[in-house]
Design a protein around this motif. Structure first.
Motif, short mmCIF file in Angstrom:
data_model
loop_
_atom_site.label_atom_id
_atom_site.label_comp_id
_atom_site.label_asym_id
_atom_site.label_seq_id
_atom_site.Cartn_x
_atom_site.Cartn_y
_atom_site.Cartn_z
N ARG A 88 0.84 -1.19 0.00
CA ARG A 88 0.00 0.00 0.00
C ARG A 88 0.88 1.25 0.00
NH1 ARG A 88 -5.12 -1.44 0.51
NH2 ARG A 88 -5.58 -3.48 1.44
N GLY A 89 0.55 2.21 -0.87
CA GLY A 89 1.34 3.43 -0.98
C GLY A 89 2.48 3.32 -1.97
N GLU A 90 2.77 2.10 -2.40
CA GLU A 90 3.86 1.88 -3.36
C GLU A 90 3.44 2.36 -4.76
OE1 GLU A 90 6.45 -1.88 -5.21
OE2 GLU A 90 4.85 -2.22 -3.74
N LYS A 91 4.39 2.96 -5.48
CA LYS A 91 4.15 3.39 -6.85
C LYS A 91 4.49 2.24 -7.81
CE LYS A 91 3.41 8.02 -6.40
NZ LYS A 91 2.39 8.84 -7.08
N GLU A 97 -0.18 4.94 -7.68
CA GLU A 97 -0.15 4.16 -6.44
C GLU A 97 -0.84 2.83 -6.70
OE1 GLU A 97 -1.57 5.99 -2.93
OE2 GLU A 97 -0.17 7.67 -3.03
N THR A 156 -2.72 1.07 -5.01
CA THR A 156 -4.12 0.99 -4.58
C THR A 156 -5.00 2.04 -5.25
OG1 THR A 156 -3.55 2.35 -2.66
CG2 THR A 156 -3.56 -0.04 -2.35
N ASN A 157 -4.46 2.78 -6.21
CA ASN A 157 -5.23 3.84 -6.88
C ASN A 157 -4.92 3.88 -8.37
OD1 ASN A 157 -7.13 5.93 -6.90
ND2 ASN A 157 -5.55 7.50 -6.68
N GLY A 189 -2.77 12.27 -9.03
CA GLY A 189 -1.98 11.28 -8.31
C GLY A 189 -1.23 10.32 -9.20
N THR A 190 -1.38 10.47 -10.52
CA THR A 190 -0.65 9.62 -11.46
C THR A 190 0.30 10.46 -12.30
OG1 THR A 190 -2.33 9.81 -13.19
CG2 THR A 190 -2.60 8.02 -11.60
#
Length: 230
Positions: A96-99, A130, A132-133, A161-162
């Protein structure tokens, strides 16, 4: 959003073991990544198929195995070409939080101006997001677009966020003039002539030639008959 799947550890390998797993409506799978040894799993067939459909090309799953939960990003899915059932799934372990770097589908929406042809030059765009996103797709509208409209990667509305990794100058969508059947045929004939290719006479052309020859013979016969009467 990730979907939870209850998985089983897999200790049997090879084609025979994989066939036995599939006969039980299950799917062999493996998780790679983070420098760990591969984790071999057996997944429930229907639940996995539905999770992959919901998550799209980059589905994120929580795979629960013997009390441990693995957050896994789908990387490769093998599908039977006839039955369309899952054959095997490869995952990459993420945190989680990893790119992560992913290829996201580009969806073209709307209708361009009349007498235009919309060509999708590249159907995916590479993004960093991310784990999770991850966006399921990137949409681009060509509603009312005229001939000459070009959509570059830099023109895409990338979700917050991307980060765009594809070259910004990459052509994604190109709107050109619609080619008529007559123009296409003329171009083909010109190309064939330039290459020295001779076409075989079509049935329609042969029939027209025979009809023309028959008309010509009929005219000659009539002319000869008139001379005899005189």
């Amino acid at each position: 959003m990730s979907e939870k799947i209850q998985a089983e550890a897999r200790s049997e390998f090879g084609k025979g073991a994989a066939r036995r797993i599939r006969r039980e409506n299950k799917v062999p799978a493996v998780i790679y990544g983070h420098g760990n040894d591969p984790v071999h799993l057996t997944l429930p067939g229907h639940a996995t198929m539905m999770a992959l459909k919901h998550g799209g090309a980059n589905a994120l799953l929580e795979l629960e195995v013997d009390g441990d939960t693995h957050l896994a990003l789908t990387k490769q899915v093998q599908v039977d070409p006839i039955r369309r059932t899952l054959e095997h799934v490869d995952f990459v372990a993420v945190r989680r939080g990893e790119k992560v770097t992913v290829d996201v589908p580009v969806l073209v929406e709307g209708d361009a101006a009349p007498e235009t042809l919309v060509v999708t030059e590249n159907s995916t765009v590479q993004l960093e997001a991310e784990a999770t996103n991850i966006p399921e797709s990137v949409e681009v509208s060509i509603e009312g677009a005229e001939v000459g409209t070009q959509v570059l990667a830099s023109d895409l509305a990338i979700p917050a966020g991307t980060t765009l990794l594809t070259d910004p100058d990459t052509l994604m969508v190109n709107v050109t003039a619609q080619v008529t059947a007559e123009a296409l045929e003329a171009e083909l004939e010109a190309a064939e002539a330039e290459a020295g290719i001779e076409r075989d006479e079509s049935d329609e052309e042969a029939a027209e030639a025979e009809a023309a020859a028959a008309d010509g013979e009929g005219s000659t016969d009539e002319g000869e008959g008139s001379s005899d009467e005189e």
